[in-house]
Write a protein that holds these residues in place. Structure first.
Motif, mmCIF file in Angstrom:
data_model
loop_
_atom_site.group_PDB
_atom_site.id
_atom_site.type_symbol
_atom_site.label_atom_id
_atom_site.label_comp_id
_atom_site.label_asym_id
_atom_site.label_seq_id
_atom_site.Cartn_x
_atom_site.Cartn_y
_atom_site.Cartn_z
ATOM 1 N N ARG A 1 8.881 8.139 -3.070
ATOM 2 C CA ARG A 1 8.419 8.644 -1.981
ATOM 3 C C ARG A 1 8.434 8.578 -0.683
ATOM 4 N NH1 ARG A 1 3.471 7.035 -3.487
ATOM 5 N NH2 ARG A 1 1.509 8.018 -1.829
ATOM 6 N N SER A 2 9.179 9.023 0.163
ATOM 7 C CA SER A 2 8.795 8.971 1.771
ATOM 8 C C SER A 2 8.130 9.680 2.577
ATOM 9 C CB SER A 2 10.462 9.105 2.540
ATOM 10 O OG SER A 2 10.514 9.991 2.026
ATOM 11 N N THR B 1 0.606 9.695 3.663
ATOM 12 C CA THR B 1 1.946 8.343 3.614
ATOM 13 C C THR B 1 2.722 7.844 4.538
ATOM 14 O OG1 THR B 1 2.542 9.719 1.226
ATOM 15 C CG2 THR B 1 4.319 8.113 2.603
ATOM 16 N N TYR B 2 2.646 8.533 5.612
ATOM 17 C CA TYR B 2 3.429 7.484 6.732
ATOM 18 C C TYR B 2 2.540 6.897 7.238
ATOM 19 C CZ TYR B 2 4.823 6.774 11.739
ATOM 20 O OH TYR B 2 5.209 6.227 13.330
ATOM 21 N N PHE B 3 1.499 7.076 7.352
ATOM 22 C CA PHE B 3 0.241 6.348 8.264
ATOM 23 C C PHE B 3 -0.024 4.858 6.820
ATOM 24 C CE2 PHE B 3 -1.218 11.130 9.108
ATOM 25 C CZ PHE B 3 -0.936 10.361 10.758
ATOM 26 N N TYR B 4 -0.063 5.717 6.088
ATOM 27 C CA TYR B 4 -0.589 4.017 4.993
ATOM 28 C C TYR B 4 1.258 3.243 5.323
ATOM 29 C CZ TYR B 4 -4.037 5.506 1.628
ATOM 30 O OH TYR B 4 -5.269 6.407 1.631
ATOM 31 N N LYS B 5 2.837 2.984 5.269
ATOM 32 C CA LYS B 5 3.608 2.786 5.740
ATOM 33 C C LYS B 5 3.483 1.567 6.994
ATOM 34 C CE LYS B 5 7.674 5.081 5.008
ATOM 35 N NZ LYS B 5 8.183 5.951 4.340
ATOM 36 N N ASN C 1 -0.837 11.264 -1.679
ATOM 37 C CA ASN C 1 -1.743 12.039 -0.071
ATOM 38 C C ASN C 1 -2.977 10.770 -0.475
ATOM 39 O OD1 ASN C 1 -2.886 12.782 1.825
ATOM 40 N ND2 ASN C 1 -3.900 14.686 1.232
ATOM 41 N N GLY C 2 -3.929 11.169 -1.222
ATOM 42 C CA GLY C 2 -5.082 10.012 -1.081
ATOM 43 C C GLY C 2 -4.855 8.428 -2.263
#
Length: 324
Positions: free
Chosen positions: A24-25, A30-34, A113-114
């Motif tokens: 997934r993107s 997810t964005y913050f982990y990336k 998510n988490g």
């Protein structure tokens, strides 16, 4: 008689879950982990400065191989789903039903998510054998390891001892009663709680104001538990270890009841929803033989409707990937 699904098909399920989640993107944080994975330099000094050192070490290792954050998403997706599917394979009466509810009940989506919390929950879930056997030292060691990925896992240490009571004993009803009292006196309870945790990383949740959890979600969580109560004697007969699974589900339900006042308490239910996946696979067998097929398909239909409502109507989830 022990009934196990086809290993090849079970692996196919696991593979599809890991690929869809890992490639997934978007979805949730997810964005913050990336972004964090891209900008941070994971040296030992940096890792030791983090509260959840286990997750820091994992990222440090992964970044030695690639700076592409997709490696983090794929690795955590594989680990989380492998651990969960292995336990479901071992303890579920109907593996396919547990897996279906894993998706339609929303836990699979939450795992995207988490990431840290779900990884910690999956690690603790592997200690189900220790929970059932009463091996509290081994169970606590697993919890301590899981807490290096998310500190909230530490709540499982006192809960282990609560889960060791016989299901639906006086202790069960005392806990349920306390949860109702907490809801009725939530303002007083929350002020005491947040005062106690104000110096921890959870202190900022005092100002968290996004309302309570959806009552439909609470109801969905509660129905299998209610069914298990009415069929409790039969359940013990066909699944002798069920008391511990039921207790963990009940404790999760208690967190869900309290979360109707503040959504943040629903995050703790992440650790307990996995046990409910096992429970759901057994409750079909609590009905008469002629009714089991109807109950089975009713579960499929109801959870599909719930999944559509939660993911499409309520959360408007749109899955994106650069690979699939």
């Amino acid at each position: 008689m022990s009934i196990k699904p086809n290993k090849f098909l079970a692996f196919g399920v696991l593979f599809s879950l890991a690929v869809i989640s890992g490639l997934r993107s978007n979805i949730g944080d997810t964005y913050f982990y990336k972004h964090s994975f891209e900008i941070n330099n994971y040296t030992w000094d940096f890792v030791k400065s983090q509260k959840e050192i286990g997750f820091g070490i994992l990222q440090m290792i992964l970044k030695r191989y690639s700076s592409d954050p997709q490696i983090l998403l794929l690795t955590t997706a594989i680990i989380t789903n492998v651990l969960i599917i292995i336990v479901l394979y071992k303890y579920s009466r109907m593996f396919e039903l547990s897996t279906y509810v894993y998706i339609t009940g929303g836990w699979f989506l939450v795992s995207m998510n988490g990431i840290r919390e779900c990884l910690a929950a999956a690690i603790v879930f592997t200690a189900t054998k220790f929970l059932i056997d009463g091996s509290w030292k081994r169970y606590i060691l697993v919890v301590l390891f899981a807490s290096t990925f998310h500190e909230s896992a530490l709540v499982l240490i006192p809960i282990y001892f609560l889960s060791r009571y016989r299901a639906w004993s006086k202790a069960t009803f005392i806990l349920l009663g306390l949860s109702v009292l907490i809801v009725l006196g939530f303002d007083k309870f929350s002020s005491v709680l947040f005062s106690a945790i104000k110096d921890t990383e959870y202190g900022h949740y005092q100002n968290f104001n996004e309302g309570g959890a959806n009552t439909l979600r609470v109801a969905v969580f509660g129905v299998p538990i209610i069914i298990s109560y009415f069929g409790r004697e039969k359940l013990r007969g066909i699944f002798p270890e069920s008391d511990y699974i039921v207790n963990m589900s009940i404790i999760g339900f208690i967190f869900m009841i309290v979360s109707t006042q503040n959504w943040i308490f629903a995050r703790f239910s992440i650790y307990f929803e996995l046990y409910q996946l096992i429970l759901i696979s057994w409750i079909v067998k609590l009905f008469n033989q002629k009714d089991q097929r109807v109950v089975y398909y009713l579960i499929l239909v109801c959870y599909l409707i719930y999944y559509y409502y939660e993911s499409v109507k309520s959360l408007n989830i749109i899955y994106q990937s650069n690979y699939i």
